[in-house]
Motif scaffolding. Structure first.
Motif, mmCIF file in Angstrom:
data_model
loop_
_atom_site.group_PDB
_atom_site.id
_atom_site.type_symbol
_atom_site.label_atom_id
_atom_site.label_comp_id
_atom_site.label_asym_id
_atom_site.label_seq_id
_atom_site.Cartn_x
_atom_site.Cartn_y
_atom_site.Cartn_z
ATOM 1 N N SER A 99 0.833 -1.202 0.000
ATOM 2 C CA SER A 99 0.000 0.000 0.000
ATOM 3 C C SER A 99 0.869 1.255 0.000
ATOM 4 O O SER A 99 2.033 1.236 0.393
ATOM 5 C CB SER A 99 -0.923 0.024 1.224
ATOM 6 N N HIS A 102 4.124 4.810 -4.866
ATOM 7 C CA HIS A 102 3.959 5.677 -6.030
ATOM 8 C C HIS A 102 4.990 5.284 -7.079
ATOM 9 O O HIS A 102 6.192 5.423 -6.869
ATOM 10 C CB HIS A 102 4.148 7.129 -5.616
ATOM 11 N N SER A 129 -3.295 -1.342 -2.409
ATOM 12 C CA SER A 129 -4.226 -0.277 -2.036
ATOM 13 C C SER A 129 -3.503 1.063 -1.929
ATOM 14 O O SER A 129 -2.331 1.127 -1.546
ATOM 15 C CB SER A 129 -4.907 -0.594 -0.697
ATOM 16 N N ASN A 130 -4.234 2.104 -2.320
ATOM 17 C CA ASN A 130 -3.761 3.488 -2.193
ATOM 18 C C ASN A 130 -2.420 3.709 -2.877
ATOM 19 O O ASN A 130 -1.564 4.445 -2.382
ATOM 20 C CB ASN A 130 -3.682 3.878 -0.710
ATOM 21 N N CYS A 131 -2.262 3.081 -4.034
ATOM 22 C CA CYS A 131 -1.050 3.252 -4.832
ATOM 23 C C CYS A 131 -1.332 4.180 -6.007
ATOM 24 O O CYS A 131 -2.463 4.289 -6.483
ATOM 25 C CB CYS A 131 -0.548 1.909 -5.355
ATOM 26 N N LEU A 147 -4.213 -5.611 -11.849
ATOM 27 C CA LEU A 147 -4.474 -5.569 -10.413
ATOM 28 C C LEU A 147 -5.647 -6.484 -10.113
ATOM 29 O O LEU A 147 -6.648 -6.481 -10.830
ATOM 30 C CB LEU A 147 -4.808 -4.153 -9.940
ATOM 31 N N THR A 152 -7.946 -4.568 -3.272
ATOM 32 C CA THR A 152 -7.454 -3.652 -4.297
ATOM 33 C C THR A 152 -8.381 -2.448 -4.344
ATOM 34 O O THR A 152 -9.456 -2.487 -4.943
ATOM 35 C CB THR A 152 -7.384 -4.364 -5.662
ATOM 36 N N ASN A 155 -6.628 2.968 -5.586
ATOM 37 C CA ASN A 155 -5.515 3.118 -6.515
ATOM 38 C C ASN A 155 -5.862 4.107 -7.626
ATOM 39 O O ASN A 155 -7.009 4.208 -8.060
ATOM 40 C CB ASN A 155 -5.151 1.762 -7.121
ATOM 41 N N ASN A 192 -11.478 2.450 -7.424
ATOM 42 C CA ASN A 192 -10.244 2.647 -8.173
ATOM 43 C C ASN A 192 -10.498 3.627 -9.315
ATOM 44 O O ASN A 192 -11.609 3.692 -9.842
ATOM 45 C CB ASN A 192 -9.716 1.319 -8.706
#
Length: 265
Positions: A99, A102, A129-131, A147, A152, A155, A192
């Motif tokens: 997670s 970047h 997650s949260n990428c 993904l 997931t 993102n 997402n």
């Protein structure tokens, strides 16, 4: 917050400084902490085996960054001696339970299909997650940038290109090479976003959200020339520009596609 450096001429025994860079993604992530930046110097990284990144997490205010060094283009690919093994190594990059990472400015390419070996994906993420995936060029691979997983969510794909992916040696030839997949997400709370991205000359679909029970926002994206053998108009796979389903019985909004273009799929 530290800077970690990778180079095509680096060695994992090095310290990871700009003058003594490491080589593999695994070695870079092994010493990365929230807020750190892993800089990939320009050139071609020919990896000998699957790069496994498991359970690596930044935080909301301190993402771990995997970025191209300013003004340079790192190309991530496989060595000619990389031999995939079913159940062990079938991807080029595999990430799981990660997670707040970047990715920016990377070229992921050349993971092409072999007639008898089990090549699968150049990038496969499970429960990421949260990428943020920004300015990526994913092309000339056997399958989609992928993904999956119920965790997931959160993102963002921003200004990425997915093109010239094909799987001519699959059981059903050309039936599995999309541009971008966010699929097999059984979590209806997942969200997402795909923004300002492009998919073209993929043998199957451009953007595929197959069996995703969560919400996907797609905006400002182009999808064209998909469903053909790349660089020809010889029909290959399904050829859907934006594949939105299937989902289970729909009682809430699952997809928004706005300000997008799809043509000649």
């Amino acid at each position: 917050m530290a800077d970690i450096y990778l180079s095509p001429s680096g060695n994992d025994g090095n310290a990871g400084t700009i003058g003594s860079p490491k080589f593999t993604l695994e070695a870079g992530f092994a010493i990365a902490n929230p807020g750190d930046t892993i800089w990939m110097r320009g050139g071609t990284y020919q990896y000998l085996g699957e790069q496994d990144i498991i359970g690596k997490n930044g935080s909301a205010g301190n993402l771990i960054k995997l970025w191209a060094y300013p003004g340079e283009t790192p190309i991530i690919t496989r060595s000619a001696s990389y031999t995939p093994v079913v159940g062990v190594e079938t991807d080029l990059i595999y990430m799981e339970n990660c997670s707040y990472i970047h990715f920016k400015g990377l070229d992921i390419s050349g993971y092409t299909q072999h007639p008898t070996l089990p090549y699968w994906f150049a990038f496969r993420g499970n429960d990421l997650s949260n990428c943020i995936f920004e300015n990526l060029n994913h092309h000339h691979n056997v399958g989609a940038f992928t993904l999956r997983g119920d965790n997931t969510t959160g993102n963002l794909f921003l200004n990425c290109d997915f093109h010239h992916n094909q799987d001519p040696y699959s059981e059903t030839p050309y039936d599995g090479a999309d541009g971008l997949n966010i699929t097999y997400v059984n979590n209806p709370s997942a969200i997402n976003t795909v923004r300002n991205c492009r998919a073209w000359w993929n043998a199957d679909d451009g953007f595929d959200f197959w069996q995703n029970e969560g919400y996907v926002l797609v905006e400002g994206c182009w999808s064209f020339y998909n469903g053909y053998i790349p660089d020809t108009f010889t029909t290959a796979g399904n050829g859907t520009g934006f594949k939105l389903g299937p989902c289970s019985a729909i009682t809430t909004l699952r997809r928004t596609v706005q300000n997008c273009i799809a043509f000649k799929n």
